[in-house]
Design an enzyme around this catalytic site. Structure first.
Site: not given
Ligand code: NAD
Ligand code: TYD
Length: 356
Positions: A134-136, A159, A163
């Protein structure tokens, strides 16, 4: 036929990726390993559950025996590690589980892949481990500049710290053992099947239920939004063309303040669903602890080296996303029953508002 071990494939991005791959290629077998935490949902994969190239295993990526068993049963060519605890707010409430899954789980996968792929003459041909990051991990930007792959890691939340730690282990397996790896770091994804704890689906779900829309702080934190299908095509490009050992940033080139996202959603819902869904639902609440101000990705490297660009305009992506949630109210109802209720009241029930 090549075999992909996709972890976390029942989550938001993982399930989109599995659907994308099965739709696009017929020479990949997909093995999905997912623990099915609150965030994993097999309904996302209903359309492919009987697909001849798809198998599902419920289990934990930290379970060494299980993971090694999958490597001995299948000739795995790629690992795409999506499995993670993925929500910043939950990491603030309960950090330990993030270290377990995100760091130790990644280690377990790295070790199993190495044991299976490494021979006397180095690593077998055609193998690759992709860590979805992630960019985070880069921390927070001021009003200027963008994150590049050379930006030092400076994670702030439990988090992003977990990562970043996982990224460093993945990098170390390349540096030490020459294991073929790539790390992808993407910006905030949005699209179908995203769990309604994240900003966009949470706001859609609340607005549809005329519940208040909790905007943290001044609502001016900025995220760089990427449509999930564009993320899938980026991983596809990295899988096939990424140079071993390299990190690739993936961004939407689409920075928006949170409050603009909320207003865009309201605008769409009030025009298409109910006029009463309006800005009066917005409630500014106390800020997230350690809230990163701005993320913005420089994705020049993946564009120049692998020819990838995001194709979905935000206006189209957000409309498709909102329409998907409107068409899948039953899905929303399922995922928000049970554990979600408890999480929601713990998270938002006690948050101070402007009125307090
Ligand atoms: P999500 O939370 O929707 O899904 C995570 C999945 O992992 C779920 O199906 C969960 O059951 C499974 N999981 C959790 N713990 C586990 C374990 N111990 N063993 C096996 N499975 C397990 O997450 P997402 O949004 O789909 O993100 C997927 C990946 O992308 C993550 O690694 C996250 O850090 C990365 N990512 C997500 C975003 C975003 O915007 N959603 C952005 C940047 C990076
Ligand atoms: P989020 O979707 O949790 O992603 P991330 O924190 O990983 O970027 O949040 C996106 C942005 O929205 C973040 O600046 C936090 C804000 N946010 C709210 O203002 N209210 C909310 O209820 C949530 C979940 C997020």
């Amino acid at each position: 036929m090549k075999t992909l071990l996709v972890t976390g494939g029942a989550g938001f991005i993982g399930s989109n990726f599995i659907l994308y791959m099965l739709n696009r290629y017929n020479d990949y077998k997909i093995v999905n390993l997912d623990k099915l935490t609150y965030a994993g949902n097999l309904e996302n994969l209903k359309s492919v559950e009987d697909h001849p190239h798809y198998s599902f295993f419920q289990g934990d990526i930290c379970d060494r025996e299980l993971v090694e068993g999958l490597f001995s049963h299948y000739e795995i060519d790629y690992v795409i590690n999506f499995a993670a605890e993925s929500h910043v707010d939950r990491s603030i409430l309960n950090p330990e589980i993030f270290a377990g899954t995100n760091i130790l789980g990644t280690m377990t996968l790295l070790n199993a892949a190495r044991n299976s792929w490494e021979g006397g003459m180095g690593f077998k041909e055609g193998k690759k481990f992709i860590q979805v990051s992630t960019d985070e991990v880069y921390g927070s930007l001021g009003s200027e500049g963008l994150f590049t792959e050379a930006t030092p890691l400076d994670p702030h939340s439990p988090y992003s710290a977990s990562k970043a730690a996982a990224d460093l282990f993945v990098k170390s397996y390349f540096d030490t053992y020459k294991m073929p790896v790539n790390i992808t770091r993407c910006s905030n994804n949005y699209g179908p099947y995203q769990f309604p704890e994240k900003l966009i689906p949470l706001m859609i779900h609340n607005a549809l239920n005329k519940r208040r829309l909790p905007v943290y702080g001044d609502g001016l934190n900025i995220r760089d939004w990427l449509y999930v299908e564009d993320h899938c095509s980026a991983i596809d490009a990295v899988m096939h063309k990424g140079k071993p050992g390299e990190v690739y940033n993936i961004g939407g080139n689409n920075e928006r303040p949170n409050i603009d996202i909320v207003k865009t959603i309201l605008c769409h819902l009030s025009a298409n669903v109910d006029k009463a869904i309006d800005e009066s639902l917005i409630q500014y609440v106390e800020d997230r602890k350690g809230h990163d101000r701005r993320y913005g990705m420089d994705a020049t490297k993946i564009r120049k080296e692998l020819g990838w660009v995001p194709e979905t305009r935000f206006e189209d992506g957000i409309r498709k996303t909102i329409d998907w949630y409107l068409d899948n109210k039953e899905w929303l109802r399922h995922v928000t029953s049970g554990e979600y209720q408890e999480y929601y009241s713990k998270m938002y029930g006690t948050k101070k508002t402007e009125a307090d």
